[in-house]
Design an enzyme around this catalytic site. Structure first.
Site, PDB file in Angstrom:
ATOM      1  N   GLY A  55      -7.546   2.795   4.723  1.00 59.63           N
ATOM      2  CA  GLY A  55      -8.925   2.378   4.433  1.00 59.63           C
ATOM      3  C   GLY A  55      -9.044   0.867   4.499  1.00 59.63           C
ATOM      4  O   GLY A  55     -10.099   0.313   4.812  1.00 59.63           O
ATOM      5  N   ASN A  56      -7.926   0.195   4.222  1.00 57.09           N
ATOM      6  CA  ASN A  56      -7.919  -1.268   4.247  1.00 57.09           C
ATOM      7  C   ASN A  56      -7.991  -1.840   5.658  1.00 57.09           C
ATOM      8  O   ASN A  56      -8.243  -3.022   5.827  1.00 57.09           O
ATOM      9  CB  ASN A  56      -6.669  -1.793   3.550  1.00 57.09           C
ATOM     10  CG  ASN A  56      -6.662  -1.402   2.086  1.00 57.09           C
ATOM     11  OD1 ASN A  56      -7.637  -1.629   1.392  1.00 57.09           O
ATOM     12  ND2 ASN A  56      -5.580  -0.786   1.634  1.00 57.09           N
ATOM     13  N   LYS A 100      -5.987   8.135  -7.752  1.00 61.90           N
ATOM     14  CA  LYS A 100      -6.399   7.588  -6.451  1.00 61.90           C
ATOM     15  C   LYS A 100      -7.324   6.389  -6.647  1.00 61.90           C
ATOM     16  O   LYS A 100      -8.382   6.494  -7.255  1.00 61.90           O
ATOM     17  CB  LYS A 100      -7.093   8.707  -5.676  1.00 61.90           C
ATOM     18  CG  LYS A 100      -7.789   8.292  -4.434  1.00 61.90           C
ATOM     19  CD  LYS A 100      -6.901   8.460  -3.222  1.00 61.90           C
ATOM     20  CE  LYS A 100      -7.556   7.901  -1.975  1.00 61.90           C
ATOM     21  NZ  LYS A 100      -6.938   6.673  -1.497  1.00 61.90           N
ATOM     22  N   LYS A 121       2.257   7.939   1.316  1.00 58.12           N
ATOM     23  CA  LYS A 121       2.638   7.759   2.726  1.00 58.12           C
ATOM     24  C   LYS A 121       4.063   8.276   2.961  1.00 58.12           C
ATOM     25  O   LYS A 121       4.312   9.004   3.922  1.00 58.12           O
ATOM     26  CB  LYS A 121       2.580   6.280   3.126  1.00 58.12           C
ATOM     27  CG  LYS A 121       1.175   5.714   3.066  1.00 58.12           C
ATOM     28  CD  LYS A 121       1.151   4.286   3.567  1.00 58.12           C
ATOM     29  CE  LYS A 121      -0.074   3.567   3.050  1.00 58.12           C
ATOM     30  NZ  LYS A 121      -1.334   4.288   3.245  1.00 58.12           N
ATOM     31  N   LYS A 181      -5.648  10.771   1.931  1.00 53.57           N
ATOM     32  CA  LYS A 181      -5.746  10.915   3.389  1.00 53.57           C
ATOM     33  C   LYS A 181      -4.375  11.062   4.050  1.00 53.57           C
ATOM     34  O   LYS A 181      -4.247  11.712   5.081  1.00 53.57           O
ATOM     35  CB  LYS A 181      -6.517   9.760   4.004  1.00 53.57           C
ATOM     36  CG  LYS A 181      -5.840   8.403   3.888  1.00 53.57           C
ATOM     37  CD  LYS A 181      -5.443   7.875   5.220  1.00 53.57           C
ATOM     38  CE  LYS A 181      -4.729   6.546   5.178  1.00 53.57           C
ATOM     39  NZ  LYS A 181      -4.233   5.957   3.976  1.00 53.57           N
TER      40      LYS A 181
HETATM   41  P1  ADP Z   1      -3.894   2.168   2.866  1.00 51.93           P
HETATM   42  O1  ADP Z   1      -5.327   1.776   2.838  1.00 51.93           O
HETATM   43  O2  ADP Z   1      -3.247   1.820   4.172  1.00 51.93           O
HETATM   44  O3  ADP Z   1      -3.632   3.586   2.441  1.00 51.93           O
HETATM   45  P2  ADP Z   1      -2.502   1.406   0.417  1.00 51.93           P
HETATM   46  O4  ADP Z   1      -2.895   0.233  -0.402  1.00 51.93           O
HETATM   47  O5  ADP Z   1      -2.753   2.764  -0.124  1.00 51.93           O
HETATM   48  O6  ADP Z   1      -3.175   1.175   1.840  1.00 51.93           O
HETATM   49  O7  ADP Z   1      -0.944   1.329   0.741  1.00 51.93           O
HETATM   50  C1  ADP Z   1      -0.367   0.168   1.365  1.00 51.93           C
HETATM   51  C2  ADP Z   1       0.166  -0.784   0.314  1.00 51.93           C
HETATM   52  O8  ADP Z   1       1.324  -0.231  -0.322  1.00 51.93           O
HETATM   53  C3  ADP Z   1       0.663  -2.114   0.829  1.00 51.93           C
HETATM   54  O9  ADP Z   1      -0.387  -3.029   1.003  1.00 51.93           O
HETATM   55  C4  ADP Z   1       1.663  -2.550  -0.248  1.00 51.93           C
HETATM   56  O10 ADP Z   1       1.057  -3.501  -1.095  1.00 51.93           O
HETATM   57  C5  ADP Z   1       1.926  -1.284  -1.057  1.00 51.93           C
HETATM   58  N1  ADP Z   1       3.327  -0.962  -1.288  1.00 51.93           N
HETATM   59  C6  ADP Z   1       3.802  -0.465  -2.452  1.00 51.93           C
HETATM   60  N2  ADP Z   1       5.110  -0.241  -2.395  1.00 51.93           N
HETATM   61  C7  ADP Z   1       5.516  -0.589  -1.162  1.00 51.93           C
HETATM   62  C8  ADP Z   1       6.792  -0.582  -0.497  1.00 51.93           C
HETATM   63  N3  ADP Z   1       7.882  -0.147  -1.114  1.00 51.93           N
HETATM   64  N4  ADP Z   1       6.844  -1.022   0.778  1.00 51.93           N
HETATM   65  C9  ADP Z   1       5.734  -1.462   1.394  1.00 51.93           C
HETATM   66  N5  ADP Z   1       4.500  -1.491   0.825  1.00 51.93           N
HETATM   67  C10 ADP Z   1       4.377  -1.070  -0.435  1.00 51.93           C
HETATM   68 MG    MG Z   2      -3.750   4.454   0.515  1.00 52.37          MG
END
Ligand code: ADP
Ligand code: MG
Length: 307
Positions: free
Chosen positions: A9-10, A122, A265, A207
């Site tokens: 979403g980012n 969430k 993820k 998602k």
């Molecule tokens: P999206 O909108 O892509 O779902 P999220 O904010 O849900 O984004 O997930 C991506 C974020 O996860 C990154 O910006 C990072 O700050 C965070 N993150 C947390 N733990 C980790 C990790 N171990 N490795 C990489 N990113 C991480």
């Molecule tokens: Mg996310």
């Protein structure tokens, strides 16, 4: 290859950016460039997040004096599928001349007794200071939690059981279309056990987990999770941060990544690879093409058979 892409979403609205339509429209150009490079070589299904967008619509709905009650999250989710789907479809239309492109509003079946309803995880909407988040939580009955950069609203995120339109997506793919669907994890619905009648639920499905389910049911070869970091890190945010170049589902599960961000993820990637024997990867939007060719991101590959 058949690739299911899960777009963060980012990607359309970066942290801290003003949530204007013009900002999102400008950001889609970057997204379309990355996706077009894939679609020239592969069958592509695009799912996308909607955290920032659904949070904005929820705040607007709560503040609208014309309403006797704010819109539930399922309907707001449907709005974001339409809006983001249209933004992506328009830019992809320009980036892939002659290519068929379809943006579909899809529904995701969840269980009415999912324990997630009692445990909101969430993140939606913008980042607030702790003080403001606490004030909003008291005023609006929100649950709040700490995100990487501040405090945000959190909502229930039940597990996806099935995407109701999977057969239709299959047909569109077979017809040569790039399909945009399951945005925001899809509109969450429950089915009446006797009649099958659908009811929307006030929640947001993750998602990444919906993308894994869809990828499995569409018999995809690759699940590509695109976000705003170059890869998964061990010791993320510490002085001892290392990139994870590749991992098996079993290795990934030992990492215990945070529930609201990297956790879904890694879990989505692990599930898809375990269940299908296919490949998954987690990496940066701009590196999409590189990731698929094994030159960037974190690759998740099957565990070697024992014995
Ligand atoms: P999206 O909108 O892509 O779902 P999220 O904010 O849900 O984004 O997930 C991506 C974020 O996860 C990154 O910006 C990072 O700050 C965070 N993150 C947390 N733990 C980790 C990790 N171990 N490795 C990489 N990113 C991480
Ligand atoms: Mg996310």
């Amino acid at each position: 290859m058949r690739i299911v892409v899960a777009l963060g979403g980012n990607a359309l609205l970066h942290r801290g950016e003003r949530p204007d339509a013009a900002v999102q429209q400008a950001n889609t150009v970057r997204v379309a460039t990355a996706l077009a490079a894939l679609a020239q070589e592969h069958e592509v299904v695009v799912t996308h997040g909607n955290g920032p967008q659904i949070g904005l619509l929820a705040v607007e709905s709560e503040a609208d004096p014309a309403l006797s009650a704010p819109y539930p999250l399922d309907l707001l989710g449907a709005q974001t599928e339409g809006m983001i789907g249209s933004l992506l479809a328009r830019t992809l239309h320009d980036a892939l001349p002659g290519h068929r492109i379809a943006a579909l509003v899809t529904h995701t079946l969840v269980r009415a007794d999912d324990p997630a309803f009692a445990r909101p995880t969430k993140f939606v909407g913008q980042v607030y200071s702790r003080q403001l988040a606490q004030r909003l939580a008291a005023k609006r009955g929100w649950h709040i939690a700490r995100d990487t950069t501040g405090w945000r609203r959190v909502v229930a995120s039940p597990a996806p059981e099935r995407v109701l339109e999977t057969g239709t997506v299959h047909q569109l793919l077979d017809g040569g279309a790039l399909v945009i669907c399951a945005g925001g994890g899809g509109v969450p619905v429950t089915a009446d056990p006797d009649t099958g009648a659908l009811t929307g639920v006030d929640a947001v499905v993750d998602k990444d987990l919906t993308a894994a389910l869809l990828a499995e049911d569409l018999k995809a070869d690759f699940l590509l999770i695109l976000t705003d970091v170059p890869c998964v890190y061990e010791g993320y945010g510490t002085h001892d941060q290392h990139p994870v170049l590749d991992a098996t589902p079993r290795e990934l599960r030992l990492g215990h990544f945070p529930a609201g961000s990297m956790g879904p993820k890694t879990e989505a990637a692990a599930r898809f690879v375990e269940r299908t024997g296919g490949l998954a990867a987690i990496g940066a939007l701009d590196a999409a093409h590189e990731i698929v060719h094994g030159r960037s991101g974190t690759l998740i590959r099957p565990d070697l058979p024992v014995g």
